[in-house]
Design a protein around this motif. Structure first.
Motif, PDB file in Angstrom:
ATOM      1  N   TYR A  18      -6.435   8.672  -1.738  1.00 43.62           N
ATOM      2  CA  TYR A  18      -5.395   7.919  -1.035  1.00 43.62           C
ATOM      3  C   TYR A  18      -4.636   7.069  -2.047  1.00 43.62           C
ATOM      4  CZ  TYR A  18      -7.385   9.423   3.349  1.00 43.62           C
ATOM      5  OH  TYR A  18      -7.816  10.191   4.393  1.00 43.62           O
ATOM      6  N   HIS A  19      -3.327   7.265  -2.091  1.00 42.49           N
ATOM      7  CA  HIS A  19      -2.464   6.531  -3.017  1.00 42.49           C
ATOM      8  C   HIS A  19      -1.386   5.830  -2.200  1.00 42.49           C
ATOM      9  CE1 HIS A  19      -0.486   5.563  -6.774  1.00 42.49           C
ATOM     10  NE2 HIS A  19       0.647   6.048  -6.303  1.00 42.49           N
ATOM     11  N   VAL A  20      -1.264   4.509  -2.378  1.00 45.01           N
ATOM     12  CA  VAL A  20      -0.298   3.712  -1.631  1.00 45.01           C
ATOM     13  C   VAL A  20       0.628   3.007  -2.630  1.00 45.01           C
ATOM     14  CG1 VAL A  20       0.027   1.825   0.014  1.00 45.01           C
ATOM     15  CG2 VAL A  20      -1.931   3.370   0.260  1.00 45.01           C
ATOM     16  N   PRO A  21       1.812   3.575  -2.904  1.00 48.93           N
ATOM     17  CA  PRO A  21       2.759   2.938  -3.811  1.00 48.93           C
ATOM     18  C   PRO A  21       3.558   1.850  -3.100  1.00 48.93           C
ATOM     19  CG  PRO A  21       3.181   5.304  -3.569  1.00 48.93           C
ATOM     20  CD  PRO A  21       2.203   4.915  -2.529  1.00 48.93           C
ATOM     21  N   THR A  58      -1.571  -1.809   5.991  1.00 49.60           N
ATOM     22  CA  THR A  58      -2.779  -1.352   6.660  1.00 49.60           C
ATOM     23  C   THR A  58      -2.728   0.162   6.753  1.00 49.60           C
ATOM     24  OG1 THR A  58      -2.823  -3.402   7.940  1.00 49.60           O
ATOM     25  CG2 THR A  58      -4.179  -1.576   8.748  1.00 49.60           C
ATOM     26  N   PHE A  59      -3.828   0.817   6.386  1.00 48.56           N
ATOM     27  CA  PHE A  59      -3.865   2.277   6.400  1.00 48.56           C
ATOM     28  C   PHE A  59      -5.257   2.745   6.813  1.00 48.56           C
ATOM     29  CE2 PHE A  59      -5.239   0.996   2.256  1.00 48.56           C
ATOM     30  CZ  PHE A  59      -6.188   1.914   1.864  1.00 48.56           C
ATOM     31  N   THR A  60      -5.321   3.978   7.279  1.00 48.58           N
ATOM     32  CA  THR A  60      -6.578   4.554   7.743  1.00 48.58           C
ATOM     33  C   THR A  60      -7.003   5.707   6.852  1.00 48.58           C
ATOM     34  OG1 THR A  60      -6.061   3.947  10.022  1.00 48.58           O
ATOM     35  CG2 THR A  60      -7.725   5.655   9.704  1.00 48.58           C
ATOM     36  N   TYR A  72       4.910   4.269   1.033  1.00 47.17           N
ATOM     37  CA  TYR A  72       4.673   5.586   1.630  1.00 47.17           C
ATOM     38  C   TYR A  72       3.288   6.039   1.199  1.00 47.17           C
ATOM     39  CZ  TYR A  72       6.038   7.055  -3.072  1.00 47.17           C
ATOM     40  OH  TYR A  72       6.108   7.185  -4.425  1.00 47.17           O
ATOM     41  N   ARG A  73       2.804   7.114   1.772  1.00 45.42           N
ATOM     42  CA  ARG A  73       1.550   7.678   1.311  1.00 45.42           C
ATOM     43  C   ARG A  73       1.860   8.625   0.159  1.00 45.42           C
ATOM     44  NH1 ARG A  73      -3.331  11.283   3.844  1.00 45.42           N
ATOM     45  NH2 ARG A  73      -4.421  11.367   1.851  1.00 45.42           N
ATOM     46  N   GLY A  74       1.402   8.252  -1.006  1.00 50.01           N
ATOM     47  CA  GLY A  74       1.632   9.058  -2.196  1.00 50.01           C
ATOM     48  C   GLY A  74       0.557  10.114  -2.380  1.00 50.01           C
ATOM     49  N   SER A  75       0.606  10.735  -3.532  1.00 46.96           N
ATOM     50  CA  SER A  75      -0.386  11.789  -3.825  1.00 46.96           C
ATOM     51  C   SER A  75      -1.205  11.437  -5.042  1.00 46.96           C
ATOM     52  CB  SER A  75       0.333  13.111  -4.045  1.00 46.96           C
ATOM     53  OG  SER A  75       1.258  12.984  -5.093  1.00 46.96           O
ATOM     54  N   MET A  79     -13.997   9.339  -1.485  1.00 52.58           N
ATOM     55  CA  MET A  79     -12.629   8.896  -1.355  1.00 52.58           C
ATOM     56  C   MET A  79     -12.318   7.959  -2.498  1.00 52.58           C
ATOM     57  SD  MET A  79     -11.000   5.925  -0.099  1.00 52.58           S
ATOM     58  CE  MET A  79      -9.297   5.648   0.127  1.00 52.58           C
ATOM     59  N   SER A  80     -11.189   8.140  -3.067  1.00 48.84           N
ATOM     60  CA  SER A  80     -10.736   7.181  -4.066  1.00 48.84           C
ATOM     61  C   SER A  80      -9.377   6.639  -3.637  1.00 48.84           C
ATOM     62  CB  SER A  80     -10.653   7.823  -5.445  1.00 48.84           C
ATOM     63  OG  SER A  80      -9.714   8.872  -5.445  1.00 48.84           O
ATOM     64  N   PHE A  81      -9.087   5.427  -4.095  1.00 44.29           N
ATOM     65  CA  PHE A  81      -7.853   4.747  -3.732  1.00 44.29           C
ATOM     66  C   PHE A  81      -7.146   4.300  -4.998  1.00 44.29           C
ATOM     67  CE2 PHE A  81      -5.611   0.737  -3.288  1.00 44.29           C
ATOM     68  CZ  PHE A  81      -4.711   1.043  -2.284  1.00 44.29           C
ATOM     69  N   SER A  82      -5.812   4.425  -4.993  1.00 44.74           N
ATOM     70  CA  SER A  82      -5.002   3.894  -6.086  1.00 44.74           C
ATOM     71  C   SER A  82      -3.692   3.361  -5.522  1.00 44.74           C
ATOM     72  CB  SER A  82      -4.734   4.968  -7.143  1.00 44.74           C
ATOM     73  OG  SER A  82      -3.999   6.045  -6.592  1.00 44.74           O
ATOM     74  N   THR A  83      -3.028   2.526  -6.319  1.00 50.42           N
ATOM     75  CA  THR A  83      -1.722   2.009  -5.960  1.00 50.42           C
ATOM     76  C   THR A  83      -0.874   1.914  -7.213  1.00 50.42           C
ATOM     77  OG1 THR A  83      -0.517   0.291  -4.754  1.00 50.42           O
ATOM     78  CG2 THR A  83      -2.347  -0.441  -6.142  1.00 50.42           C
ATOM     79  N   HIS A  84       0.421   1.878  -7.020  1.00 56.69           N
ATOM     80  CA  HIS A  84       1.382   1.773  -8.116  1.00 56.69           C
ATOM     81  C   HIS A  84       2.507   0.879  -7.615  1.00 56.69           C
ATOM     82  CE1 HIS A  84       4.292   4.019 -11.038  1.00 56.69           C
ATOM     83  NE2 HIS A  84       3.876   2.880 -11.541  1.00 56.69           N
ATOM     84  N   VAL A  85       2.764  -0.217  -8.314  1.00 61.00           N
ATOM     85  CA  VAL A  85       3.793  -1.159  -7.891  1.00 61.00           C
ATOM     86  C   VAL A  85       4.950  -1.105  -8.890  1.00 61.00           C
ATOM     87  CG1 VAL A  85       4.321  -3.532  -7.233  1.00 61.00           C
ATOM     88  CG2 VAL A  85       1.988  -2.657  -6.942  1.00 61.00           C
ATOM     89  N   LEU A  86       6.149  -0.876  -8.355  1.00 59.59           N
ATOM     90  CA  LEU A  86       7.352  -0.842  -9.184  1.00 59.59           C
ATOM     91  C   LEU A  86       8.291  -1.968  -8.776  1.00 59.59           C
ATOM     92  CD1 LEU A  86       8.005   2.983  -9.158  1.00 59.59           C
ATOM     93  CD2 LEU A  86       7.076   1.614 -11.028  1.00 59.59           C
TER      94      LEU A  86
END
Length: 99
Positions: free
Chosen positions: A82-85, A72-74, A96-99, A1-8
């Motif tokens: 898993y991408h959480v912008p 918080t996410f599962t 939202y849950r991104g791609s 599993m990998s995780f990323s985020t993007h903040v705008l």
């Protein structure tokens, strides 16, 4: 599993570069970093379970109603990405849950 985020930053219409973000699991910090010039963090590798991603919005925005945003996410399938912008302004945020 990998995780990323993007903040705008919704006020400027630009990436939120330099924001501190941390990933927590069961009360422990697993990873911490700052968003890059494109407002992204990537490459964190948590496994299955429930996590919290904590954005230090107060350290990024001088005047904000939300000093931090906690999402918080599962992780159900550790093989998935898993991408959480986060879209941020001083008085609102959206995710939202991104791609």
């Amino acid at each position: 599993m990998s995780f990323s985020t993007h903040v705008l930053d919704a006020v400027t219409g630009r990436p939120a570069a330099g924001m501190t973000v941390r990933l927590e699991h069961q009360g422990r910090t697993l990873a911490e970093g700052r968003t890059d010039e494109d407002g992204r963090i990537k490459g964190w590798q948590p496994g299955a379970g429930t996590y919290r991603v904590v954005f230090d919005t107060g350290g990024y925005l001088a005047d904000t109603f939300y000093p931090e945003v906690v999402i918080t996410f599962t992780v159900g399938d550790p093989a998935e990405h898993y991408h959480v912008p986060l879209l941020l302004s001083p008085y609102a945020y959206s995710t939202y849950r991104g791609s």
